[in-house]
Design a protein around this motif. Structure first.
Motif, PDB file in Angstrom:
ATOM      1  N   ARG A  20       0.852  -1.203   0.000  1.00  0.00           N
ATOM      2  CA  ARG A  20       0.000   0.000   0.000  1.00  0.00           C
ATOM      3  C   ARG A  20       0.887   1.252   0.000  1.00  0.00           C
ATOM      4  N   ILE A  21       1.672   1.374  -1.052  1.00  0.00           N
ATOM      5  CA  ILE A  21       2.563   2.524  -1.181  1.00  0.00           C
ATOM      6  C   ILE A  21       1.887   3.539  -2.087  1.00  0.00           C
ATOM      7  N   ASP A  22       1.693   4.730  -1.550  1.00  0.00           N
ATOM      8  CA  ASP A  22       1.083   5.786  -2.353  1.00  0.00           C
ATOM      9  C   ASP A  22       1.725   7.120  -1.974  1.00  0.00           C
ATOM     10  N   ALA A  23       1.250   8.170  -2.594  1.00  0.00           N
ATOM     11  CA  ALA A  23       1.813   9.495  -2.348  1.00  0.00           C
ATOM     12  C   ALA A  23       1.653   9.908  -0.889  1.00  0.00           C
ATOM     13  N   THR A  24       0.553   9.489  -0.260  1.00  0.00           N
ATOM     14  CA  THR A  24       0.322   9.841   1.143  1.00  0.00           C
ATOM     15  C   THR A  24       1.423   9.261   2.027  1.00  0.00           C
ATOM     16  N   LEU A  25       1.738   7.994   1.821  1.00  0.00           N
ATOM     17  CA  LEU A  25       2.792   7.337   2.598  1.00  0.00           C
ATOM     18  C   LEU A  25       4.134   8.008   2.350  1.00  0.00           C
ATOM     19  N   GLN A  26       4.454   8.244   1.082  1.00  0.00           N
ATOM     20  CA  GLN A  26       5.732   8.881   0.762  1.00  0.00           C
ATOM     21  C   GLN A  26       5.804  10.277   1.368  1.00  0.00           C
ATOM     22  N   ARG A  27       4.701  10.997   1.352  1.00  0.00           N
ATOM     23  CA  ARG A  27       4.669  12.353   1.916  1.00  0.00           C
ATOM     24  C   ARG A  27       4.863  12.303   3.435  1.00  0.00           C
ATOM     25  N   GLU A  28       4.225  11.335   4.103  1.00  0.00           N
ATOM     26  CA  GLU A  28       4.388  11.188   5.554  1.00  0.00           C
ATOM     27  C   GLU A  28       5.858  10.926   5.904  1.00  0.00           C
ATOM     28  N   ILE A  29       6.504  10.085   5.128  1.00  0.00           N
ATOM     29  CA  ILE A  29       7.919   9.764   5.378  1.00  0.00           C
ATOM     30  C   ILE A  29       8.783  10.994   5.111  1.00  0.00           C
ATOM     31  N   ASP A  31       7.840  14.092   5.391  1.00  0.00           N
ATOM     32  CA  ASP A  31       7.584  15.008   6.509  1.00  0.00           C
ATOM     33  C   ASP A  31       8.395  14.598   7.743  1.00  0.00           C
ATOM     34  N   LYS A  32       8.481  13.284   7.983  1.00  0.00           N
ATOM     35  CA  LYS A  32       9.244  12.782   9.134  1.00  0.00           C
ATOM     36  C   LYS A  32      10.729  13.107   8.965  1.00  0.00           C
ATOM     37  N   ILE A  33      11.239  12.976   7.733  1.00  0.00           N
ATOM     38  CA  ILE A  33      12.649  13.310   7.490  1.00  0.00           C
ATOM     39  C   ILE A  33      12.884  14.784   7.822  1.00  0.00           C
ATOM     40  N   LEU A  34      11.984  15.659   7.371  1.00  0.00           N
ATOM     41  CA  LEU A  34      12.142  17.091   7.671  1.00  0.00           C
ATOM     42  C   LEU A  34      12.082  17.351   9.176  1.00  0.00           C
ATOM     43  N   GLU A  35      11.184  16.659   9.861  1.00  0.00           N
ATOM     44  CA  GLU A  35      11.068  16.813  11.317  1.00  0.00           C
ATOM     45  C   GLU A  35      12.375  16.401  12.009  1.00  0.00           C
ATOM     46  N   ILE A  56      17.280  10.031   2.305  1.00  0.00           N
ATOM     47  CA  ILE A  56      16.685  10.878   1.271  1.00  0.00           C
ATOM     48  C   ILE A  56      16.886  10.245  -0.104  1.00  0.00           C
ATOM     49  N   THR A  57      18.044   9.659  -0.330  1.00  0.00           N
ATOM     50  CA  THR A  57      18.310   8.978  -1.596  1.00  0.00           C
ATOM     51  C   THR A  57      17.344   7.815  -1.786  1.00  0.00           C
ATOM     52  N   GLU A  58      17.138   7.030  -0.736  1.00  0.00           N
ATOM     53  CA  GLU A  58      16.224   5.886  -0.830  1.00  0.00           C
ATOM     54  C   GLU A  58      14.788   6.344  -1.082  1.00  0.00           C
ATOM     55  N   LEU A  59      14.369   7.421  -0.429  1.00  0.00           N
ATOM     56  CA  LEU A  59      13.025   7.958  -0.672  1.00  0.00           C
ATOM     57  C   LEU A  59      12.915   8.413  -2.130  1.00  0.00           C
ATOM     58  N   SER A  60      13.948   9.075  -2.612  1.00  0.00           N
ATOM     59  CA  SER A  60      13.962   9.541  -3.996  1.00  0.00           C
ATOM     60  C   SER A  60      13.856   8.376  -4.975  1.00  0.00           C
ATOM     61  N   ILE A  61      14.567   7.309  -4.687  1.00  0.00           N
ATOM     62  CA  ILE A  61      14.505   6.118  -5.540  1.00  0.00           C
ATOM     63  C   ILE A  61      13.076   5.584  -5.573  1.00  0.00           C
ATOM     64  N   SER A  62      12.442   5.549  -4.418  1.00  0.00           N
ATOM     65  CA  SER A  62      11.063   5.062  -4.343  1.00  0.00           C
ATOM     66  C   SER A  62      10.113   5.958  -5.123  1.00  0.00           C
ATOM     67  N   VAL A  63      10.253   7.269  -4.943  1.00  0.00           N
ATOM     68  CA  VAL A  63       9.353   8.231  -5.587  1.00  0.00           C
ATOM     69  C   VAL A  63       9.531   8.225  -7.098  1.00  0.00           C
ATOM     70  N   ASN A  64      10.767   8.128  -7.544  1.00  0.00           N
ATOM     71  CA  ASN A  64      11.061   8.290  -8.966  1.00  0.00           C
ATOM     72  C   ASN A  64      11.241   6.987  -9.737  1.00  0.00           C
ATOM     73  N   LYS A 116      12.090  19.331  -2.463  1.00  0.00           N
ATOM     74  CA  LYS A 116      11.941  19.033  -3.897  1.00  0.00           C
ATOM     75  C   LYS A 116      11.231  17.692  -4.089  1.00  0.00           C
ATOM     76  N   LEU A 117      11.589  16.715  -3.257  1.00  0.00           N
ATOM     77  CA  LEU A 117      10.937  15.409  -3.326  1.00  0.00           C
ATOM     78  C   LEU A 117       9.452  15.528  -2.996  1.00  0.00           C
ATOM     79  N   GLN A 118       9.121  16.354  -2.006  1.00  0.00           N
ATOM     80  CA  GLN A 118       7.718  16.549  -1.653  1.00  0.00           C
ATOM     81  C   GLN A 118       6.942  17.127  -2.840  1.00  0.00           C
TER      82      GLN A 118
END
Length: 128
Positions: A20-29, A31-35, A56-64, A116-118
């Motif tokens: 269940r990977i979607d934009a909401t999950l990626q955005r929550e993660i 946001d947590k990185i920024l926090e 951040i690199t791993e999140l970017s890989i997932s997003v892109n 930028k990822l957000q």
């Protein structure tokens, strides 16, 4: 690291494992990185900065990734974020780790990258 934070990580892992990977999950993660970046911004630790860069690199890989839903990247991102939250022993000399990594990896750059990822996550969510 409080219980609620661990519960959030467990919830995210559960969602990833169920696909269940979607934009909401990626955005929550993101946001947590920024926090966490905000909490650790005064750290001079090269280790912490490097871990943030990895997450951040791993999140970017997932997003892109064209191979969606890209579970592996998000799992590695969460594992790395957990390492960021483990307290480390600060060196006695606060400048002991002020080396080239300060030039290569700095908090403003890390924050800008996550923002930028957000934007990318939001764009992807709107187009789907």
């Amino acid at each position: 690291m409080g219980t609620s934070c661990m519960e959030r990580f467990d919830n995210w892992l559960h969602r990833i494992n169920e696909g269940r990977i979607d934009a909401t999950l990626q955005r929550e993660i993101a946001d947590k990185i920024l926090e966490l970046l905000e909490k650790k911004k005064d750290s001079r630790s090269t280790r912490i900065k490097t871990l943030f860069a990895e997450a951040i690199t791993e999140l970017s890989i997932s997003v892109n990734s064209i191979y969606q839903p890209a579970e592996a990247g998000l799992k590695r991102c969460l594992i790395t974020l957990k390492k960021v939250m483990i307290p480390e022993k600060e060196p006695a000399d606060p400048h002991a780790q002020g080396d080239d990594a300060d030039e290569l990896i700095n908090y403003p750059m890390l924050v800008a990258t996550v923002k930028k990822l957000q934007e990318e996550i939001d764009r992807t969510a709107q187009s789907s």
